[in-house]
Structures are given as C-alpha cells and as structure tokens.
Scaffold this motif. Structure first.
Motif, PDB file in Angstrom:
ATOM      1  N   LEU A   1       0.820  -1.206   0.000  1.00 31.95           N
ATOM      2  CA  LEU A   1       0.000   0.000   0.000  1.00 31.95           C
ATOM      3  C   LEU A   1       0.857   1.261   0.000  1.00 31.95           C
ATOM      4  O   LEU A   1       0.502   2.266  -0.629  1.00 31.95           O
ATOM      5  CB  LEU A   1      -0.941  -0.010   1.212  1.00 31.95           C
ATOM      6  N   ALA A   2       1.993   1.217   0.713  1.00 29.63           N
ATOM      7  CA  ALA A   2       2.897   2.373   0.726  1.00 29.63           C
ATOM      8  C   ALA A   2       3.458   2.631  -0.672  1.00 29.63           C
ATOM      9  O   ALA A   2       3.540   3.786  -1.120  1.00 29.63           O
ATOM     10  CB  ALA A   2       4.026   2.147   1.726  1.00 29.63           C
ATOM     11  N   ILE A   3       3.846   1.575  -1.382  1.00 33.04           N
ATOM     12  CA  ILE A   3       4.366   1.724  -2.743  1.00 33.04           C
ATOM     13  C   ILE A   3       3.289   2.289  -3.662  1.00 33.04           C
ATOM     14  O   ILE A   3       3.544   3.197  -4.466  1.00 33.04           O
ATOM     15  CB  ILE A   3       4.888   0.376  -3.272  1.00 33.04           C
ATOM     16  N   LEU A   4       2.058   1.776  -3.551  1.00 30.34           N
ATOM     17  CA  LEU A   4       0.971   2.261  -4.395  1.00 30.34           C
ATOM     18  C   LEU A   4       0.656   3.724  -4.093  1.00 30.34           C
ATOM     19  O   LEU A   4       0.449   4.526  -5.011  1.00 30.34           O
ATOM     20  CB  LEU A   4      -0.279   1.400  -4.195  1.00 30.34           C
ATOM     21  N   HIS A   5       0.618   4.083  -2.810  1.00 28.72           N
ATOM     22  CA  HIS A   5       0.308   5.456  -2.434  1.00 28.72           C
ATOM     23  C   HIS A   5       1.385   6.412  -2.925  1.00 28.72           C
ATOM     24  O   HIS A   5       1.090   7.545  -3.323  1.00 28.72           O
ATOM     25  CB  HIS A   5       0.157   5.574  -0.918  1.00 28.72           C
ATOM     26  N   TYR A   6       2.631   5.985  -2.912  1.00 26.87           N
ATOM     27  CA  TYR A   6       3.719   6.834  -3.391  1.00 26.87           C
ATOM     28  C   TYR A   6       3.713   6.952  -4.911  1.00 26.87           C
ATOM     29  O   TYR A   6       3.987   8.023  -5.468  1.00 26.87           O
ATOM     30  CB  TYR A   6       5.061   6.276  -2.927  1.00 26.87           C
ATOM     31  N   THR A   7       3.395   5.872  -5.606  1.00 23.57           N
ATOM     32  CA  THR A   7       3.585   5.801  -7.052  1.00 23.57           C
ATOM     33  C   THR A   7       2.380   6.298  -7.850  1.00 23.57           C
ATOM     34  O   THR A   7       2.544   6.948  -8.886  1.00 23.57           O
ATOM     35  CB  THR A   7       3.894   4.355  -7.467  1.00 23.57           C
ATOM     36  N   LEU A   8       1.163   6.004  -7.395  1.00 24.47           N
ATOM     37  CA  LEU A   8      -0.018   6.358  -8.177  1.00 24.47           C
ATOM     38  C   LEU A   8      -0.202   7.877  -8.227  1.00 24.47           C
ATOM     39  O   LEU A   8       0.112   8.586  -7.274  1.00 24.47           O
ATOM     40  CB  LEU A   8      -1.259   5.700  -7.585  1.00 24.47           C
ATOM     41  N   PRO A   9      -0.739   8.392  -9.343  1.00 27.82           N
ATOM     42  CA  PRO A   9      -0.896   9.842  -9.492  1.00 27.82           C
ATOM     43  C   PRO A   9      -1.974  10.404  -8.580  1.00 27.82           C
ATOM     44  O   PRO A   9      -2.979   9.753  -8.295  1.00 27.82           O
ATOM     45  CB  PRO A   9      -1.275   9.998 -10.968  1.00 27.82           C
ATOM     46  N   GLN A  10      -1.749  11.632  -8.124  1.00 26.74           N
ATOM     47  CA  GLN A  10      -2.710  12.377  -7.328  1.00 26.74           C
ATOM     48  C   GLN A  10      -2.869  13.762  -7.944  1.00 26.74           C
ATOM     49  O   GLN A  10      -1.955  14.269  -8.589  1.00 26.74           O
ATOM     50  CB  GLN A  10      -2.258  12.481  -5.879  1.00 26.74           C
ATOM     51  N   ASN A  11      -4.009  14.369  -7.735  1.00 23.55           N
ATOM     52  CA  ASN A  11      -4.293  15.684  -8.303  1.00 23.55           C
ATOM     53  C   ASN A  11      -4.611  16.676  -7.192  1.00 23.55           C
ATOM     54  O   ASN A  11      -5.464  16.394  -6.334  1.00 23.55           O
ATOM     55  CB  ASN A  11      -5.463  15.611  -9.283  1.00 23.55           C
ATOM     56  N   ASP A  12      -3.934  17.805  -7.205  1.00 19.66           N
ATOM     57  CA  ASP A  12      -4.178  18.875  -6.245  1.00 19.66           C
ATOM     58  C   ASP A  12      -4.613  20.126  -6.994  1.00 19.66           C
ATOM     59  O   ASP A  12      -4.054  20.456  -8.052  1.00 19.66           O
ATOM     60  CB  ASP A  12      -2.914  19.184  -5.439  1.00 19.66           C
ATOM     61  N   ILE A  13      -5.594  20.831  -6.438  1.00 21.83           N
ATOM     62  CA  ILE A  13      -6.002  22.125  -6.960  1.00 21.83           C
ATOM     63  C   ILE A  13      -5.185  23.183  -6.225  1.00 21.83           C
ATOM     64  O   ILE A  13      -5.326  23.355  -5.007  1.00 21.83           O
ATOM     65  CB  ILE A  13      -7.510  22.360  -6.779  1.00 21.83           C
ATOM     66  N   VAL A  14      -4.344  23.890  -6.954  1.00 20.82           N
ATOM     67  CA  VAL A  14      -3.399  24.813  -6.327  1.00 20.82           C
ATOM     68  C   VAL A  14      -3.326  26.112  -7.122  1.00 20.82           C
ATOM     69  O   VAL A  14      -3.796  26.206  -8.259  1.00 20.82           O
ATOM     70  CB  VAL A  14      -1.989  24.181  -6.229  1.00 20.82           C
ATOM     71  N   ARG A  15      -2.677  27.097  -6.498  1.00 23.55           N
ATOM     72  CA  ARG A  15      -2.328  28.337  -7.177  1.00 23.55           C
ATOM     73  C   ARG A  15      -0.805  28.438  -7.193  1.00 23.55           C
ATOM     74  O   ARG A  15      -0.166  28.383  -6.138  1.00 23.55           O
ATOM     75  CB  ARG A  15      -2.937  29.533  -6.443  1.00 23.55           C
ATOM     76  N   ILE A  16      -0.218  28.560  -8.363  1.00 27.97           N
ATOM     77  CA  ILE A  16       1.234  28.625  -8.490  1.00 27.97           C
ATOM     78  C   ILE A  16       1.693  30.042  -8.157  1.00 27.97           C
ATOM     79  O   ILE A  16       1.222  31.019  -8.756  1.00 27.97           O
ATOM     80  CB  ILE A  16       1.682  28.236  -9.908  1.00 27.97           C
ATOM     81  N   VAL A  17       2.604  30.136  -7.191  1.00 26.29           N
ATOM     82  CA  VAL A  17       3.079  31.446  -6.744  1.00 26.29           C
ATOM     83  C   VAL A  17       4.512  31.730  -7.175  1.00 26.29           C
ATOM     84  O   VAL A  17       4.928  32.889  -7.225  1.00 26.29           O
ATOM     85  CB  VAL A  17       2.947  31.588  -5.217  1.00 26.29           C
ATOM     86  N   ASP A  18       5.280  30.674  -7.497  1.00 28.69           N
ATOM     87  CA  ASP A  18       6.671  30.907  -7.896  1.00 28.69           C
ATOM     88  C   ASP A  18       7.252  29.616  -8.462  1.00 28.69           C
ATOM     89  O   ASP A  18       6.758  28.513  -8.185  1.00 28.69           O
ATOM     90  CB  ASP A  18       7.505  31.369  -6.698  1.00 28.69           C
ATOM     91  N   THR A  19       8.277  29.756  -9.263  1.00 33.29           N
ATOM     92  CA  THR A  19       9.066  28.621  -9.739  1.00 33.29           C
ATOM     93  C   THR A  19      10.531  29.016  -9.653  1.00 33.29           C
ATOM     94  O   THR A  19      10.874  30.191  -9.858  1.00 33.29           O
ATOM     95  CB  THR A  19       8.723  28.257 -11.195  1.00 33.29           C
ATOM     96  N   ASP A  20      11.377  28.074  -9.352  1.00 36.62           N
ATOM     97  CA  ASP A  20      12.798  28.378  -9.293  1.00 36.62           C
ATOM     98  C   ASP A  20      13.611  27.113  -9.493  1.00 36.62           C
ATOM     99  O   ASP A  20      13.073  26.004  -9.566  1.00 36.62           O
ATOM    100  CB  ASP A  20      13.175  29.055  -7.975  1.00 36.62           C
ATOM    101  N   VAL A  21      14.920  27.283  -9.587  1.00 37.59           N
ATOM    102  CA  VAL A  21      15.862  26.176  -9.741  1.00 37.59           C
ATOM    103  C   VAL A  21      16.868  26.286  -8.605  1.00 37.59           C
ATOM    104  O   VAL A  21      17.478  27.346  -8.396  1.00 37.59           O
ATOM    105  CB  VAL A  21      16.579  26.227 -11.103  1.00 37.59           C
ATOM    106  N   ARG A  22      17.038  25.190  -7.861  1.00 38.88           N
ATOM    107  CA  ARG A  22      17.951  25.207  -6.721  1.00 38.88           C
ATOM    108  C   ARG A  22      18.933  24.042  -6.820  1.00 38.88           C
ATOM    109  O   ARG A  22      18.589  22.962  -7.325  1.00 38.88           O
ATOM    110  CB  ARG A  22      17.166  25.109  -5.403  1.00 38.88           C
ATOM    111  N   ARG A  23      20.111  24.264  -6.319  1.00 36.23           N
ATOM    112  CA  ARG A  23      21.115  23.204  -6.246  1.00 36.23           C
ATOM    113  C   ARG A  23      20.833  22.354  -5.021  1.00 36.23           C
ATOM    114  O   ARG A  23      20.713  22.875  -3.915  1.00 36.23           O
ATOM    115  CB  ARG A  23      22.516  23.815  -6.146  1.00 36.23           C
ATOM    116  N   VAL A  24      20.719  21.055  -5.224  1.00 37.61           N
ATOM    117  CA  VAL A  24      20.361  20.136  -4.139  1.00 37.61           C
ATOM    118  C   VAL A  24      21.481  19.133  -3.944  1.00 37.61           C
ATOM    119  O   VAL A  24      21.973  18.519  -4.909  1.00 37.61           O
ATOM    120  CB  VAL A  24      19.038  19.393  -4.448  1.00 37.61           C
ATOM    121  N   ASP A  25      21.911  18.974  -2.688  1.00 39.24           N
ATOM    122  CA  ASP A  25      22.893  17.955  -2.317  1.00 39.24           C
ATOM    123  C   ASP A  25      22.134  16.753  -1.776  1.00 39.24           C
ATOM    124  O   ASP A  25      21.402  16.860  -0.789  1.00 39.24           O
ATOM    125  CB  ASP A  25      23.860  18.480  -1.257  1.00 39.24           C
ATOM    126  N   PHE A  26      22.320  15.602  -2.401  1.00 39.28           N
ATOM    127  CA  PHE A  26      21.578  14.407  -2.018  1.00 39.28           C
ATOM    128  C   PHE A  26      22.287  13.683  -0.872  1.00 39.28           C
ATOM    129  O   PHE A  26      23.510  13.594  -0.831  1.00 39.28           O
ATOM    130  CB  PHE A  26      21.431  13.464  -3.206  1.00 39.28           C
TER     131      PHE A  26
END
Length: 217
Positions: free
Chosen positions: A18-43
C-alpha cells in the motif's frame, strides 16, 4: 505463536504494498502557483526519493545537481506546498516523463497572485516530508475554473480495481492449490508423526514392563 507471526507477516507485506501504491499512483491537487525556481540540491540519505537528471544529459550519478521546483498554495488549506519537477525517463515509476523543461515553462505561465488567482490542477506522485526534505514530483499541470474544481482520478480507480481483482484471483487459486496439494501432504505427515509417537510410547511401555519383570524376580 505461529498465528501471530502469520498476521504480522501479512500486515507488514500489505502495508509495504500500500505504501508503494500510495507513493507511485498519481494524485491531483487544486493549487495556485506562486513561484518557480531552480535550486542546487545535495543528495544524502533521501536520494532514493529523487528522480534523475534530464534525459540525455550527463551527470545522473552525481551527489548534487540543479532541481526545478514549483511553489504553490493549495486551495483546500491555504498552506504552502512545494513540488519538484524532474524527468522520470524510462525508470521507475513508469511515467515516462521527458518534458520537465516544458512543464516548468507552463508553470511559469500559470503563476498568479492572491488577489487575482489562477487555479490549476497539478498532477503529481510521491510524498512531502519536511524532516527528510522529500518533495512530490509534478508530472502535469492545467488550468481549472476555480478552487472547487473536482478531479476524478479514473486511472487510479481502474488500476486499483484490476489490482484487487488480480490479488483476489491469486488468493483463490492459492487456497485451492493448498487444499488439493499441501493440506493432504501435511495431514499425512501429521499422521506419520502420531503413528511414530505411538510406536515410541509402545516400545517404552514394553521396556518398562520388561524392567518391572526383572525387579519382581
């Protein structure tokens, strides 16, 4: 004890599924986009929850890279929600997402303010965890009429129905196989063990009577 072990095994197994299915299956959210950006991420230890470099580019195995992000405000609670925007390529999960750049441009075009909101339906997969710095991955965005717009995820309904049907069919066939093949074998084994136990008990009784006969002399 065996019953508890069996229940613990099945609860753990289905919880994992169930955890794998909940993570993998698509979900839809109704949102308002306020910003977009690109950030450097250290894994770090959370690298499992990140996708990969854009398809066709080098450096997919590096410990850090630039990641596109989409900042939103969901209609349901008004709290900030941040999504990452990465290609999935030909790997897992099988979204075959190759258009992260295009999606980022669409998100930029759909940005709006609180006074003049443009609500969008943002499809994604994954989880948001602030402690582990995990972000859901956006896969599609489109404008909708308003914050009360309802999205029926037919893919999830059909997929889960088929999955449940397959799981039930496997269980039915397993129960039939166990009743026909395994249970008779186990019954014969139990009968043989009981017979062997009775034989041992009989031998001990004979030996005890033999000893008693010598004691009486």
């Amino acid at each position: 004890m065996l019953t508890y072990f069996k229940w613990a095994f099945w609860i753990t197994f289905w919880g994992f599924v169930l955890a794998i299915l909940h993570y993998t299956l698509p979900q839809n959210d109704i949102v308002r986009i306020v910003d977009t950006d690109v950030r450097r991420v250290d894994f770090g230890e959370n690298s499992l929850f990140w996708a990969q470099q854009d398809v066709g580019q080098e450096g997919t195995t590096t410990r850090n890279r630039d990641i596109r992000f989409i900042d939103t405000v969901p209609a349901k609670n008004g709290k900030v929600m941040v999504y990452r925007n990465e290609d999935t390529g030909w790997g897992w999960p099988p979204y075959f997402k190759l258009d992260s750049s295009n999606l980022q441009a669409e998100a930029n075009d759909l940005m709006s303010t609180k006074d003049n909101p443009q609500w969008v339906s943002l499809r994604h997969y994954g989880w948001r965890n602030e402690f582990l710095s995990i972000f859901p991955n956006a896969v599609h965005v489109k404008p909708v009429e308003g914050p009360d717009h309802r999205v029926i995820n037919w893919f999830n309904i059909i997929f889960l129905t088929i999955f449940a049907a397959i799981a039930w069919a496997i269980r039915v066939r397993w129960v039939r196989f166990r009743e026909r093949r395994i249970d008779p074998v186990m019954e014969r084994v139990e009968d043989n063990l009981e017979a062997a136990g009775d034989a041992v008990t009989e031998r001990r009784g004979r030996f005890r009577r033999w000893l008693d006969s010598w004691k009486s002399k």
